[in-house]
Every structure is written in C-alpha cells, then in structure tokens.
Write a protein that holds these residues in place. Sequence first.
Motif, PDB file in Angstrom:
ATOM      1  N   LEU A   1     -15.114  41.667  47.221  1.00  0.00           N
ATOM      2  CA  LEU A   1     -15.906  40.808  46.352  1.00  0.00           C
ATOM      3  C   LEU A   1     -17.398  41.119  46.504  1.00  0.00           C
ATOM      4  N   TRP A  22     -19.358  42.043  36.717  1.00  0.00           N
ATOM      5  CA  TRP A  22     -19.156  41.004  35.710  1.00  0.00           C
ATOM      6  C   TRP A  22     -19.939  41.292  34.431  1.00  0.00           C
ATOM      7  N   ALA A  74     -10.146  40.313  38.634  1.00  0.00           N
ATOM      8  CA  ALA A  74     -11.256  39.408  38.971  1.00  0.00           C
ATOM      9  C   ALA A  74     -12.143  39.138  37.767  1.00  0.00           C
ATOM     10  N   THR A  75     -12.333  40.131  36.930  1.00  0.00           N
ATOM     11  CA  THR A  75     -13.202  39.928  35.752  1.00  0.00           C
ATOM     12  C   THR A  75     -12.510  39.127  34.656  1.00  0.00           C
ATOM     13  N   VAL A  92     -11.112  36.294  35.283  1.00  0.00           N
ATOM     14  CA  VAL A  92     -11.303  34.873  35.618  1.00  0.00           C
ATOM     15  C   VAL A  92     -12.300  34.267  34.629  1.00  0.00           C
ATOM     16  N   ASP A  97     -15.738  31.778  42.845  1.00  0.00           N
ATOM     17  CA  ASP A  97     -15.489  32.681  43.962  1.00  0.00           C
ATOM     18  C   ASP A  97     -14.055  32.563  44.472  1.00  0.00           C
ATOM     19  N   ARG A 138     -11.771  34.301  42.069  1.00  0.00           N
ATOM     20  CA  ARG A 138     -11.901  35.755  42.167  1.00  0.00           C
ATOM     21  C   ARG A 138     -11.287  36.269  43.461  1.00  0.00           C
TER      22      ARG A 138
END
Length: 367
Positions: free
Chosen positions: A289, A298, A332-333, A335, A355, A358
Amino acid sequence: MKVYLVGGAVRDKLLKRTIKECDYVVVGSTPSELISLGYQQVGNDFPVFLHPITKDEYALARTERKSGQGYTGFICDFTPTVTLEEDLVRRDLTVNAMAEDENGNIIDPFNGKADLDNKLLRHVSDAFSEDPLRILRVARFAARYHYLGFSIAAETMLLMQEMVAQGEINTLTKERIWLEIEKSLEDGAINVFTDVLAEINALPIILPPLTNHWSAQHSQQLAMLLTNLDGENQQLIAFCLWLKEIKPTEIKALSESLRLPNNYIDALNLFTTFYPTFKRNLATEEQVLALFNQADVWRRPERLNLFIETFSVLSKEHAAFAKKLKNAAKKATMVDVQVIIKQGFKGAEIKQQLDIARHTAIAEEFA
C-alpha cells in the motif's frame, strides 16, 4: 565550391547501419555564397547552414584554435582556403574523419576505414585533448558499437585518462553530460559507457553517487538485463536499472548535477525506494500500500506500471511478483470511496475506511 558527405553518415554507411542524418562539408565557399543559393544560416559564430530543400546541415570547412577552457573555447577559421583535410583533422575519431565525394569516392586521410575494419575507436590527433566533451562522446561510441565488437584504442584511453587528471572534464555543462548519457541509454549499452568512465577515473566527477556502487559484476548483470528491454519505456527502465543501487537520498544531488527531466527523477525515486523492499519477492500489505500511495496509483497508474515493468526485468521470479503487484493494484483501485461515504462515514473516518478496504483488496494477493 565542393561538397562532401562527412562524419557519422560515412561511418555508418560503411558499417551498413541505418543513417539517421547526413552532414556535409563545403570547401571553397563563403557564407554569402551559400545564402545566395538559398541556404539558411544557423548561428552567427558557427558556419553551419541548412539546405533549402532537404534541411540537411552544410558546414563550411573550418579549422579551430583553442582559446580557453572547455569545449566552447575555440576560435574558428572558415575562409575558402581551408582544405577538406584541414577540416577532417579537427574531428575526434578516425572513424568520424572520413568523407565521401559526389561520385561515392571515400576520402580517408587518417585511416578511419582501417580502424573500422579493426573495430577500433582511435583519436585523430593530439587536438583531441582540447575538447573534454570528446571523452563522453568516445564513451558513447564505445557503448553504441559494443555489439559489433568495437573497443577504444589503448593510446586514446590513456589520453582521456590524462585529460581527466588535468581537470578539463570539470568544465562540461550539466546539459551536455545528460545529453550524452541519454544517447547512451537510447543506444542500449549504458553499462559500457559507465565502464569507460570508471576506467579513466571520470566516474567520481560525472556520476559521484554511482562510484561506490559500480563494479565489473554490476556491469555484467546490467548488460544481461538490458538485452531484455523493448518498448517505449526502454530508456526510463534502463535508467532505473542502471542506478538501482544508489540511495533515494542521493537522487536530489544527482538530479541537480545532471538536471534530470522530471519523469526520470520520479521513476528513479520510486524504484530506489521500493526495490530494496521487494527484491526478495516478499511484501506485507502495508509495504504494498505504501508503494501504491507513493506512486499515486489512484490518479497516475502509469507510474506504478513503470515500476512493475522495470521490476519484471530483473528475473522470472521478480516478474511473477510484479504480476501480483499489478493484480493487487487493479483490485485496490476498484475500491469506491463513494460507497464508503454512503455508509455514513465522515471526515477522517473516510480515509480510515478507504485504507482498510484497500488493505483487504491487497491481502487477496499478498496475505
């Protein structure tokens, strides 16, 4: 007035390499005559003109006399009496000091063809030592033609070493140093360029942060990695692999000494920060992360993609790990912060929940 094709075009024609540009020398003419024929002069102090149709460069034959330090401290004479041989003798290497007339005949007063056949890069005359930029040019040519088996003549290496010891190389501008480095990156053998600088003791002057990290082993490993490069990011990737052992804290000084473009600085910052973390193909969710956040995946996914592409070159194992990074980034992107907001979270809570979400997405790859 006589016109000759000169320099790199003649050299590469004999080597059967693609000719990128053609330069010509004009003997027995004047600026006023060329202008009357439609040529466009570029620069007031340097007798170079652009052809009215092809836009190729045509330079009046000239001699040079050293008048100061550095590679700009010269006085030029470009009167019509300057001969072709007088023009060629001021050039750096014998392989660059050949000319071709309009009938295709090669004029070779300094045995450049023989040095091409023997795969040698040799200086034309002692006037070589008057221009410190030639040190970097020879290192670049050694890199460019390394795949053909070229090497630098022993006497030329010795002369360059003496030039470094005398301090002439310290007069080079940041912009010119970077230009030669960038061309060597493009040619695909920056390790050879660096080896030459190391051998003549120029590396501590040109690239101080690299001095303590460079070795024959590093050079050999880099050479193997560079053979696997392809695509539009080739130069940036080569740059990061070349400097992967330096510390992130050294990058600022390096960028100031070379005036690096921002995209090179960004790529190197990211790679030197996280390469030591991931080089054993191990990572925690927090470390992954942190990479995503520093890369700003992002909003700027191309930065992480460049890191992944560079990391993948290191080995098959690293490529497999990089694939996991890519998959984790994709998850993760995805989310959606709006979902979190709709759940009633506000202020700092939104960041905390984002967070957590992710982390959960990354854990699917790295748990």
